[in-house]
Structures are given as structure tokens and as C-alpha cells.
Design a protein around this motif. Structure first.
Motif, PDB file in Angstrom:
ATOM      1  N   TYR A 113      13.838  -8.394 -23.234  1.00  0.00           N
ATOM      2  CA  TYR A 113      15.217  -7.932 -23.155  1.00  0.00           C
ATOM      3  C   TYR A 113      15.621  -7.504 -24.553  1.00  0.00           C
ATOM      4  O   TYR A 113      15.648  -8.331 -25.467  1.00  0.00           O
ATOM      5  CB  TYR A 113      16.129  -9.048 -22.636  1.00  0.00           C
ATOM      6  N   GLY A 114      15.880  -6.223 -24.730  1.00  0.00           N
ATOM      7  CA  GLY A 114      16.174  -5.687 -26.049  1.00  0.00           C
ATOM      8  C   GLY A 114      17.615  -5.243 -26.195  1.00  0.00           C
ATOM      9  O   GLY A 114      18.243  -4.779 -25.240  1.00  0.00           O
ATOM     10  N   PHE A 115      18.128  -5.400 -27.398  1.00  0.00           N
ATOM     11  CA  PHE A 115      19.473  -4.995 -27.738  1.00  0.00           C
ATOM     12  C   PHE A 115      19.408  -4.167 -29.018  1.00  0.00           C
ATOM     13  O   PHE A 115      18.595  -4.441 -29.894  1.00  0.00           O
ATOM     14  CB  PHE A 115      20.373  -6.222 -27.948  1.00  0.00           C
ATOM     15  N   LEU A 116      20.263  -3.170 -29.124  1.00  0.00           N
ATOM     16  CA  LEU A 116      20.304  -2.321 -30.309  1.00  0.00           C
ATOM     17  C   LEU A 116      21.570  -2.638 -31.092  1.00  0.00           C
ATOM     18  O   LEU A 116      22.676  -2.504 -30.585  1.00  0.00           O
ATOM     19  CB  LEU A 116      20.255  -0.847 -29.917  1.00  0.00           C
ATOM     20  N   ASP A 117      21.369  -3.059 -32.345  1.00  0.00           N
ATOM     21  CA  ASP A 117      22.488  -3.441 -33.196  1.00  0.00           C
ATOM     22  C   ASP A 117      22.925  -2.321 -34.132  1.00  0.00           C
ATOM     23  O   ASP A 117      24.082  -2.239 -34.512  1.00  0.00           O
ATOM     24  CB  ASP A 117      22.126  -4.675 -34.031  1.00  0.00           C
ATOM     25  N   LYS A 118      21.978  -1.473 -34.510  1.00  0.00           N
ATOM     26  CA  LYS A 118      22.260  -0.363 -35.409  1.00  0.00           C
ATOM     27  C   LYS A 118      21.424   0.817 -34.939  1.00  0.00           C
ATOM     28  O   LYS A 118      20.208   0.706 -34.812  1.00  0.00           O
ATOM     29  CB  LYS A 118      21.889  -0.712 -36.852  1.00  0.00           C
ATOM     30  N   VAL A 119      22.083   1.944 -34.670  1.00  0.00           N
ATOM     31  CA  VAL A 119      21.390   3.127 -34.165  1.00  0.00           C
ATOM     32  C   VAL A 119      21.919   4.348 -34.918  1.00  0.00           C
ATOM     33  O   VAL A 119      23.114   4.472 -35.141  1.00  0.00           O
ATOM     34  CB  VAL A 119      21.673   3.313 -32.655  1.00  0.00           C
ATOM     35  N   PRO A 120      21.014   5.265 -35.321  1.00  0.00           N
ATOM     36  CA  PRO A 120      21.491   6.460 -36.003  1.00  0.00           C
ATOM     37  C   PRO A 120      22.293   7.365 -35.078  1.00  0.00           C
ATOM     38  O   PRO A 120      22.067   7.387 -33.859  1.00  0.00           O
ATOM     39  CB  PRO A 120      20.193   7.150 -36.464  1.00  0.00           C
TER      40      PRO A 120
END
Length: 123
Positions: A113-120
Motif C-alpha cells: 500500500y503506497g502513499f505519495l507525500d511529495k510529487v513534482p
């Protein structure tokens, strides 16, 4: 180093493997056949689905490497860790994520289960 800390390192190594055949073999060794991978951009099952997600990320971010960021936290058969995507030549990360992997208790991953905290912007 716990087995689950080592497992997190192997997981990140799969994301960094440039050779498709070696990556497919590593996925087979690391994930159960029915494993799932879910993040904000994907929800797949099985080795082919996981391989496609990884290949897509590698294509989108050529010249970048995934790295574990900080400590790995393990609890029974579950591991959680933060990771970053950095230029292979060095420099600041452009993506930071947080993954939780559930194992089968025998050393293979059965769910991530993945979460994105910082994305360009625009990614």
C-alpha cells in the motif's frame, strides 16, 4: 538488521533494476503470485501487473533512483518505510513516498500500500 528491513531493501532494489528480465525474476522471488500493489496511481495484482507499474515509473523517471529514506519500521509480518526518488547523479529528491508491505510470513510480499507525500508538478 531485521528480515523485514532487508526485505524493504530488496523491494527498492527491484524498482531500481534496469534489466526487464532480471526485474521480472526479482519480482517473482519477492512477491507472492497473487500479490497486490495499490497506490494513488495504480491498483494491480500479480507479477505482471506489479512489473508494469514499476516499468512505467522507470520510464517516466529515467536517470533517477529509488532509495529508502530514514528507518524501516517492522511489526510482526508488516513493514513500513519512506522512500525517495533522487537523480542518479546526486541531488535533491523529486518524489517522496511511504509504503506499507504485508508479507506472507515466509519472506514474500503479498500486498503493498503506497502513499505519495511529495510529487513534482505535472507528474
Amino acid at each position: 538488521m531485521s528480515d523485514l528491513t532487508e526485505l524493504a531493501g530488496r523491494y527498492i532494489a527491484v524498482w531500481n533494476e534496469p534489466d526487464q528480465a532480471k526485474r521480472a525474476a526479482a519480482i517473482s522471488e519477492l512477491f507472492t503470485a497473487e500479490a497486490t500493489y495499490t497506490d494513488p496511481l495504480a491498483d494491480v495484482q500479480g507479477h505482471e501487473g506489479i512489473g508494469a507499474v514499476i516499468a512505467g515509473a522507470r520510464d517516466q523517471f529515467k536517470g533517477f533512483d529509488f532509495r529508502v529514506l530514514g528507518d524501516v519500521d517492522a511489526n510482526h509480518h508488516i513493514v513500513r518505510f519512506q522512500w525517495e526518488l533522487v537523480p542518479a547523479s546526486g541531488g535533491e529528491n523529486i518524489v517522496i513516498g511511504f509504503d506499507v508491505a504485508v508479507t506472507d510470513g515466509a519472506g514474500k510480499i503479498r500486498a503493498v500500500y503506497g502513499f505519495l507525500d511529495k510529487v513534482p508538478a505535472g507528474a
